[in-house]
Scaffold this motif. Structure first.
Motif, mmCIF file in Angstrom:
data_model
loop_
_atom_site.group_PDB
_atom_site.id
_atom_site.type_symbol
_atom_site.label_atom_id
_atom_site.label_comp_id
_atom_site.label_asym_id
_atom_site.label_seq_id
_atom_site.Cartn_x
_atom_site.Cartn_y
_atom_site.Cartn_z
ATOM 1 N N GLU A 1 53.639 -56.010 -37.333
ATOM 2 C CA GLU A 1 53.716 -57.274 -38.750
ATOM 3 C C GLU A 1 52.994 -58.068 -38.264
ATOM 4 O O GLU A 1 52.550 -58.650 -37.517
ATOM 5 N N PRO A 2 51.812 -57.627 -39.660
ATOM 6 C CA PRO A 2 50.717 -58.928 -39.758
ATOM 7 C C PRO A 2 51.203 -60.043 -40.013
ATOM 8 O O PRO A 2 52.684 -60.056 -40.613
ATOM 9 N N ASP A 3 50.740 -61.313 -39.707
ATOM 10 C CA ASP A 3 51.216 -62.689 -40.684
ATOM 11 C C ASP A 3 50.832 -62.147 -41.673
ATOM 12 O O ASP A 3 50.413 -61.822 -42.397
ATOM 13 N N LEU A 4 52.025 -62.992 -43.419
ATOM 14 C CA LEU A 4 51.867 -62.581 -44.436
ATOM 15 C C LEU A 4 52.196 -63.855 -44.807
ATOM 16 O O LEU A 4 52.680 -64.528 -44.838
ATOM 17 N N ASP A 5 50.731 -63.997 -46.080
ATOM 18 C CA ASP A 5 51.072 -65.433 -46.865
ATOM 19 C C ASP A 5 51.045 -65.534 -48.049
ATOM 20 O O ASP A 5 49.465 -65.161 -48.686
ATOM 21 N N ILE A 6 51.496 -65.506 -48.712
ATOM 22 C CA ILE A 6 52.089 -65.185 -50.493
ATOM 23 C C ILE A 6 51.227 -66.327 -51.278
ATOM 24 O O ILE A 6 50.632 -65.442 -52.221
ATOM 25 N N SER A 7 51.026 -66.861 -50.427
ATOM 26 C CA SER A 7 49.852 -68.191 -51.696
ATOM 27 C C SER A 7 47.977 -67.557 -51.489
ATOM 28 O O SER A 7 47.871 -68.130 -52.312
ATOM 29 N N PHE A 8 48.148 -66.485 -50.598
ATOM 30 C CA PHE A 8 46.983 -66.065 -50.989
ATOM 31 C C PHE A 8 46.385 -64.584 -51.764
ATOM 32 O O PHE A 8 45.403 -64.545 -51.600
ATOM 33 N N GLY A 9 47.518 -65.073 -52.499
ATOM 34 C CA GLY A 9 47.220 -63.602 -53.750
ATOM 35 C C GLY A 9 47.427 -61.989 -53.080
ATOM 36 O O GLY A 9 48.097 -61.945 -52.212
ATOM 37 N N SER A 10 46.134 -62.282 -53.698
ATOM 38 C CA SER A 10 45.950 -59.987 -52.712
ATOM 39 C C SER A 10 45.561 -60.797 -51.301
ATOM 40 O O SER A 10 45.226 -59.035 -50.753
ATOM 41 N N GLU A 11 45.250 -61.398 -51.029
ATOM 42 C CA GLU A 11 44.270 -60.988 -49.468
ATOM 43 C C GLU A 11 46.070 -62.034 -48.501
ATOM 44 O O GLU A 11 45.886 -62.718 -47.593
ATOM 45 N N TYR A 12 47.293 -62.205 -49.169
ATOM 46 C CA TYR A 12 47.855 -62.259 -48.548
ATOM 47 C C TYR A 12 48.520 -62.079 -47.238
ATOM 48 O O TYR A 12 48.790 -62.252 -46.214
ATOM 49 N N CYS A 13 48.004 -60.297 -46.702
ATOM 50 C CA CYS A 13 48.178 -59.884 -45.217
ATOM 51 C C CYS A 13 47.290 -60.308 -44.499
ATOM 52 O O CYS A 13 46.059 -60.451 -45.097
ATOM 53 N N ARG A 14 47.168 -61.182 -43.491
ATOM 54 C CA ARG A 14 46.239 -62.923 -42.832
ATOM 55 C C ARG A 14 45.876 -61.859 -41.358
ATOM 56 O O ARG A 14 44.906 -61.970 -40.463
ATOM 57 N N THR A 15 46.649 -60.765 -41.390
ATOM 58 C CA THR A 15 45.803 -59.750 -40.060
ATOM 59 C C THR A 15 46.104 -58.272 -40.071
ATOM 60 O O THR A 15 46.362 -58.161 -40.920
ATOM 61 N N ASN A 16 45.015 -58.377 -39.664
ATOM 62 C CA ASN A 16 44.984 -56.659 -39.562
ATOM 63 C C ASN A 16 44.316 -55.705 -37.965
ATOM 64 O O ASN A 16 43.726 -56.576 -37.188
ATOM 65 N N ILE A 17 45.140 -54.653 -37.334
ATOM 66 C CA ILE A 17 44.480 -54.856 -36.003
ATOM 67 C C ILE A 17 44.470 -53.046 -36.467
ATOM 68 O O ILE A 17 44.351 -51.846 -37.339
ATOM 69 N N GLU A 18 42.927 -52.474 -35.525
ATOM 70 C CA GLU A 18 41.792 -51.710 -35.126
ATOM 71 C C GLU A 18 42.399 -51.058 -33.821
ATOM 72 O O GLU A 18 42.701 -51.502 -33.471
ATOM 73 N N ALA A 19 42.849 -49.815 -34.097
ATOM 74 C CA ALA A 19 42.681 -48.991 -32.614
ATOM 75 C C ALA A 19 41.425 -47.863 -31.854
ATOM 76 O O ALA A 19 40.982 -47.703 -33.101
ATOM 77 N N SER A 20 41.350 -47.967 -30.937
ATOM 78 C CA SER A 20 39.991 -46.535 -31.018
ATOM 79 C C SER A 20 39.780 -45.930 -30.080
ATOM 80 O O SER A 20 40.727 -46.942 -28.155
ATOM 81 N N LEU A 21 40.024 -45.255 -29.920
ATOM 82 C CA LEU A 21 40.251 -44.599 -28.963
ATOM 83 C C LEU A 21 39.400 -43.162 -28.412
ATOM 84 O O LEU A 21 38.320 -42.516 -29.376
ATOM 85 N N GLY A 22 37.967 -43.391 -27.716
ATOM 86 C CA GLY A 22 36.741 -42.618 -27.660
ATOM 87 C C GLY A 22 36.383 -42.750 -26.167
ATOM 88 O O GLY A 22 36.502 -42.803 -24.427
ATOM 89 N N THR A 23 35.329 -42.056 -26.014
ATOM 90 C CA THR A 23 34.099 -41.841 -24.729
ATOM 91 C C THR A 23 33.246 -43.279 -24.626
ATOM 92 O O THR A 23 33.165 -44.156 -25.109
ATOM 93 N N TYR A 24 33.240 -43.968 -23.162
ATOM 94 C CA TYR A 24 32.730 -44.588 -22.295
ATOM 95 C C TYR A 24 31.946 -44.570 -21.883
ATOM 96 O O TYR A 24 32.089 -44.905 -20.559
ATOM 97 N N ASP A 25 30.406 -44.256 -22.473
ATOM 98 C CA ASP A 25 28.883 -43.952 -21.406
ATOM 99 C C ASP A 25 28.393 -44.749 -21.203
ATOM 100 O O ASP A 25 27.558 -45.771 -22.304
ATOM 101 N N VAL A 26 28.013 -44.652 -20.422
ATOM 102 C CA VAL A 26 26.084 -45.573 -20.940
ATOM 103 C C VAL A 26 25.123 -44.643 -21.852
ATOM 104 O O VAL A 26 25.119 -43.889 -21.538
ATOM 105 N N GLY A 27 24.671 -45.795 -22.504
ATOM 106 C CA GLY A 27 23.426 -45.742 -23.197
ATOM 107 C C GLY A 27 22.374 -45.858 -22.867
ATOM 108 O O GLY A 27 22.306 -45.796 -21.440
#
Length: 160
Positions: free
Chosen positions: A21-47
């Motif tokens: 449930e992101p923070d919302l603020d209608i006063s920002f118009g098209s950018e009303y959604c103020r929070t974004n979450i992303e998930a990443s599941l992956g390999t974790y190896d030495v480069g």
């Protein structure tokens, strides 16, 4: 362990659903959604640099089409969307002994959240051949890591 076909190759079907449930603020118009979450599941190896690096193995579904500009990320990549789906069928296998889950929270410029961001991530891991005892293996591994695992109580509803 039941999904490893040898010492460092995993075969699995993975589906992840992220909801928040992101923070919302209608006063920002098209950018009303103020929070974004992303998930990443992956390999974790030495480069090559000698440091651990995560390589995302389970992409967004549907995958991003377009230029990668903000407009395309919003329209096709579900950026700033409170529901995201990630999916991969790894029938040939992915080589790595160490996997990592990363959740990242991003706020629009100047936004300071009033409270902690709640999110739910449901991960479904399945054997492509439908033979391995994935559920019990996962519960054991989660218990070993000190994570809580609870069975979902599902009651089907029959409709006339």
């Amino acid at each position: 362990p039941c999904l490893y076909v040898d010492d460092d190759t995993v075969r699995a079907n993975i589906l992840m659903t992220l909801v928040y449930e992101p923070d919302l603020d209608i006063s920002f118009g098209s950018e009303y959604c103020r929070t974004n979450i992303e998930a990443s599941l992956g390999t974790y190896d030495v480069g090559k640099d000698g440091k651990q690096h995560q390589r995302k193995q389970v992409p967004e579904d549907p995958q991003l089409k377009g230029s990668g500009y903000e407009k395309d990320l919003v329209e096709h990549g579900f950026k700033w969307s409170p529901v995201k789906v990630y999916r991969r069928e790894m029938v040939r296998g992915v080589r790595s002994q160490l996997w990592r889950l990363d959740l990242s929270v991003h706020h629009r410029s100047g936004h300071t959240p009033a409270s902690a961001q709640n999110a739910v991530l449901v991960i479904t891991v399945a054997d492509p051949d439908k033979k391995a005892d994935v559920y019990n293996d996962m519960v054991v591994q989660m218990n070993n890591l000190g994570w809580a695992a609870n069975d979902l109580q599902i009651q089907p509803r029959l409709r006339p």
